[in-house]
Design a protein around this motif. Structure first.
Motif, PDB file in Angstrom:
ATOM      1  N   GLY A  19      -2.654 -22.734  46.432  1.00  0.00           N
ATOM      2  CA  GLY A  19      -2.835 -22.034  45.169  1.00  0.00           C
ATOM      3  C   GLY A  19      -4.162 -22.311  44.513  1.00  0.00           C
ATOM      4  N   HIS A  20      -4.979 -23.156  45.110  1.00  0.00           N
ATOM      5  CA  HIS A  20      -6.270 -23.506  44.515  1.00  0.00           C
ATOM      6  C   HIS A  20      -7.399 -22.560  44.927  1.00  0.00           C
ATOM      7  N   HIS A  21      -7.303 -21.956  46.096  1.00  0.00           N
ATOM      8  CA  HIS A  21      -8.361 -21.046  46.556  1.00  0.00           C
ATOM      9  C   HIS A  21      -8.127 -19.657  45.958  1.00  0.00           C
ATOM     10  N   PHE A  22      -9.213 -18.932  45.713  1.00  0.00           N
ATOM     11  CA  PHE A  22      -9.099 -17.627  45.079  1.00  0.00           C
ATOM     12  C   PHE A  22      -8.183 -16.681  45.844  1.00  0.00           C
ATOM     13  N   THR A  23      -8.205 -16.719  47.170  1.00  0.00           N
ATOM     14  CA  THR A  23      -7.405 -15.755  47.926  1.00  0.00           C
ATOM     15  C   THR A  23      -5.912 -15.894  47.604  1.00  0.00           C
ATOM     16  N   THR A  24      -5.459 -17.131  47.430  1.00  0.00           N
ATOM     17  CA  THR A  24      -4.057 -17.352  47.064  1.00  0.00           C
ATOM     18  C   THR A  24      -3.834 -17.000  45.597  1.00  0.00           C
ATOM     19  N   ILE A 118      -4.326 -13.498  54.901  1.00  0.00           N
ATOM     20  CA  ILE A 118      -4.785 -13.999  56.194  1.00  0.00           C
ATOM     21  C   ILE A 118      -6.241 -13.574  56.367  1.00  0.00           C
ATOM     22  N   LEU A 119      -6.759 -13.654  57.545  1.00  0.00           N
ATOM     23  CA  LEU A 119      -8.159 -13.316  57.786  1.00  0.00           C
ATOM     24  C   LEU A 119      -8.354 -11.827  58.078  1.00  0.00           C
ATOM     25  N   TYR A 120      -9.600 -11.415  58.005  1.00  0.00           N
ATOM     26  CA  TYR A 120      -9.983 -10.012  58.185  1.00  0.00           C
ATOM     27  C   TYR A 120      -9.494  -9.410  59.502  1.00  0.00           C
ATOM     28  N   ARG A 121      -9.807 -10.059  60.612  1.00  0.00           N
ATOM     29  CA  ARG A 121      -9.425  -9.476  61.917  1.00  0.00           C
ATOM     30  C   ARG A 121      -7.923  -9.283  62.067  1.00  0.00           C
ATOM     31  N   PRO A 122      -7.112 -10.305  61.732  1.00  0.00           N
ATOM     32  CA  PRO A 122      -5.662 -10.063  61.811  1.00  0.00           C
ATOM     33  C   PRO A 122      -5.197  -8.956  60.863  1.00  0.00           C
ATOM     34  N   ILE A 123      -5.748  -8.907  59.651  1.00  0.00           N
ATOM     35  CA  ILE A 123      -5.370  -7.835  58.722  1.00  0.00           C
ATOM     36  C   ILE A 123      -5.711  -6.485  59.335  1.00  0.00           C
ATOM     37  N   LYS A 124      -6.929  -6.359  59.826  1.00  0.00           N
ATOM     38  CA  LYS A 124      -7.368  -5.080  60.395  1.00  0.00           C
ATOM     39  C   LYS A 124      -6.489  -4.669  61.574  1.00  0.00           C
ATOM     40  N   SER A 125      -6.149  -5.622  62.419  1.00  0.00           N
ATOM     41  CA  SER A 125      -5.328  -5.281  63.592  1.00  0.00           C
ATOM     42  C   SER A 125      -3.875  -4.991  63.216  1.00  0.00           C
ATOM     43  N   LEU A 126      -3.424  -5.492  62.065  1.00  0.00           N
ATOM     44  CA  LEU A 126      -2.033  -5.283  61.652  1.00  0.00           C
ATOM     45  C   LEU A 126      -1.853  -4.119  60.674  1.00  0.00           C
ATOM     46  N   LEU A 127      -2.942  -3.500  60.218  1.00  0.00           N
ATOM     47  CA  LEU A 127      -2.832  -2.454  59.190  1.00  0.00           C
ATOM     48  C   LEU A 127      -1.876  -1.327  59.578  1.00  0.00           C
ATOM     49  N   ILE A 141       0.033  -6.235  49.585  1.00  0.00           N
ATOM     50  CA  ILE A 141      -0.958  -7.142  49.004  1.00  0.00           C
ATOM     51  C   ILE A 141      -1.746  -7.757  50.141  1.00  0.00           C
ATOM     52  N   LEU A 142      -3.075  -7.568  50.102  1.00  0.00           N
ATOM     53  CA  LEU A 142      -3.964  -8.106  51.130  1.00  0.00           C
ATOM     54  C   LEU A 142      -4.995  -9.027  50.489  1.00  0.00           C
ATOM     55  N   SER A 143      -5.206 -10.187  51.093  1.00  0.00           N
ATOM     56  CA  SER A 143      -6.232 -11.108  50.620  1.00  0.00           C
ATOM     57  C   SER A 143      -6.690 -11.953  51.800  1.00  0.00           C
ATOM     58  N   GLY A 144      -7.715 -12.779  51.558  1.00  0.00           N
ATOM     59  CA  GLY A 144      -8.329 -13.546  52.636  1.00  0.00           C
ATOM     60  C   GLY A 144      -9.585 -12.851  53.128  1.00  0.00           C
ATOM     61  N   LEU A 145     -10.107 -11.942  52.316  1.00  0.00           N
ATOM     62  CA  LEU A 145     -11.222 -11.074  52.706  1.00  0.00           C
ATOM     63  C   LEU A 145     -12.456 -11.339  51.845  1.00  0.00           C
ATOM     64  N   ASN A 146     -13.644 -11.246  52.480  1.00  0.00           N
ATOM     65  CA  ASN A 146     -14.850 -11.251  51.663  1.00  0.00           C
ATOM     66  C   ASN A 146     -15.075  -9.828  51.150  1.00  0.00           C
ATOM     67  N   GLU A 170     -13.670 -12.583  43.107  1.00  0.00           N
ATOM     68  CA  GLU A 170     -14.303 -13.758  42.523  1.00  0.00           C
ATOM     69  C   GLU A 170     -15.299 -14.260  43.555  1.00  0.00           C
ATOM     70  N   ASP A 171     -16.527 -14.497  43.100  1.00  0.00           N
ATOM     71  CA  ASP A 171     -17.605 -14.881  44.011  1.00  0.00           C
ATOM     72  C   ASP A 171     -17.671 -13.848  45.134  1.00  0.00           C
ATOM     73  N   ASN A 172     -17.499 -14.270  46.386  1.00  0.00           N
ATOM     74  CA  ASN A 172     -17.574 -13.324  47.504  1.00  0.00           C
ATOM     75  C   ASN A 172     -16.195 -12.992  48.072  1.00  0.00           C
ATOM     76  N   TRP A 173     -15.114 -13.332  47.353  1.00  0.00           N
ATOM     77  CA  TRP A 173     -13.755 -13.097  47.842  1.00  0.00           C
ATOM     78  C   TRP A 173     -13.121 -11.940  47.094  1.00  0.00           C
ATOM     79  N   GLY A 174     -12.242 -11.220  47.784  1.00  0.00           N
ATOM     80  CA  GLY A 174     -11.554 -10.101  47.139  1.00  0.00           C
ATOM     81  C   GLY A 174     -10.152  -9.929  47.674  1.00  0.00           C
ATOM     82  N   GLY A 175      -9.368  -9.220  46.898  1.00  0.00           N
ATOM     83  CA  GLY A 175      -7.998  -8.921  47.296  1.00  0.00           C
ATOM     84  C   GLY A 175      -7.617  -7.533  46.834  1.00  0.00           C
TER      85      GLY A 175
END
Length: 181
Positions: A19-24, A118-127, A141-146, A170-175
């Motif tokens: 819960g400390h990182h922006f993606t969460t 999760i990360l970009y590649r898994p998200i993209k492959s699971l869309l 809800i998608l996050s873990g992306l720049n 926030e910074d270079n992260w988005g959801g």
């Protein structure tokens, strides 16, 4: 715990999601937004659950059932422990699974809420799999992306008839919070 807060007990050890990182935080904010619009999660799944923090939030905030899945066996075991520590074993079921595959998950039909921090590649492959398993008017809800990756995922989602409801960064992260049309 203050009256307007919900306590989540998280032991991360070998899993992601405290819960400390922006993606969460982003996902938790999206969950709170869904609560504010009186959305009711009936059949939800947390893909790549890590510690199970998002599943715990859904269970405690909505008193709703949710599947928490992760491909990492360590994460699955840690999520199970966190579910027990938080007293939501009747609401959160944790499974080892890659994506939405697996006999038990396939038998449950469509979801009205899918979460994937999760990360970009898994998200993209699971869309496509997310889209096919999301009910009409359901939320994703998608996050873990720049921010560059958010832009790419948005384009793909618009082609798939997933409407962007909210985007936060926030910074270079988005959801993204998306809704299936």
């Amino acid at each position: 715990v203050p009256l307007n807060k919900i306590l989540l007990i998280i032991n991360s050890t070998l899993a992601f999601g405290t819960g400390h990182h922006f993606t969460t935080k982003c996902c938790l904010e999206m969950i709170l937004y869904l609560k504010s619009i009186e959305f009711i999660p009936k059949n939800s799944i947390d893909v790549g659950c890590g510690t199970g923090i998002l599943s715990l939030a859904i269970a405690k905030l909505f008193r709703a059932r949710i599947f928490a899945i992760d491909y990492d066996v360590n994460a699955r075991d840690i999520a199970k422990l966190n579910v027990e520590k938080n007293g939501v074993s009747m609401l959160v079921k944790v499974y080892h699974s890659k994506g939405l595959k697996g006999n038990f998950l396939n038998s449950k039909g469509r979801y009205n809420l899918i979460l994937a921090n999760i990360l970009y590649r898994p998200i993209k492959s699971l869309l496509r799999e997310f889209y096919n398993n999301l009910e009409c008017n359901g939320y994703l809800i998608l996050s873990g992306l720049n921010l560059k990756q958010v832009k790419d995922i948005r384009k793909i989602c618009m082609q798939m008839k997933l409407r962007v409801v909210r985007q936060i960064s926030e910074d270079n992260w988005g959801g993204l919070l998306l809704r299936k049309l």
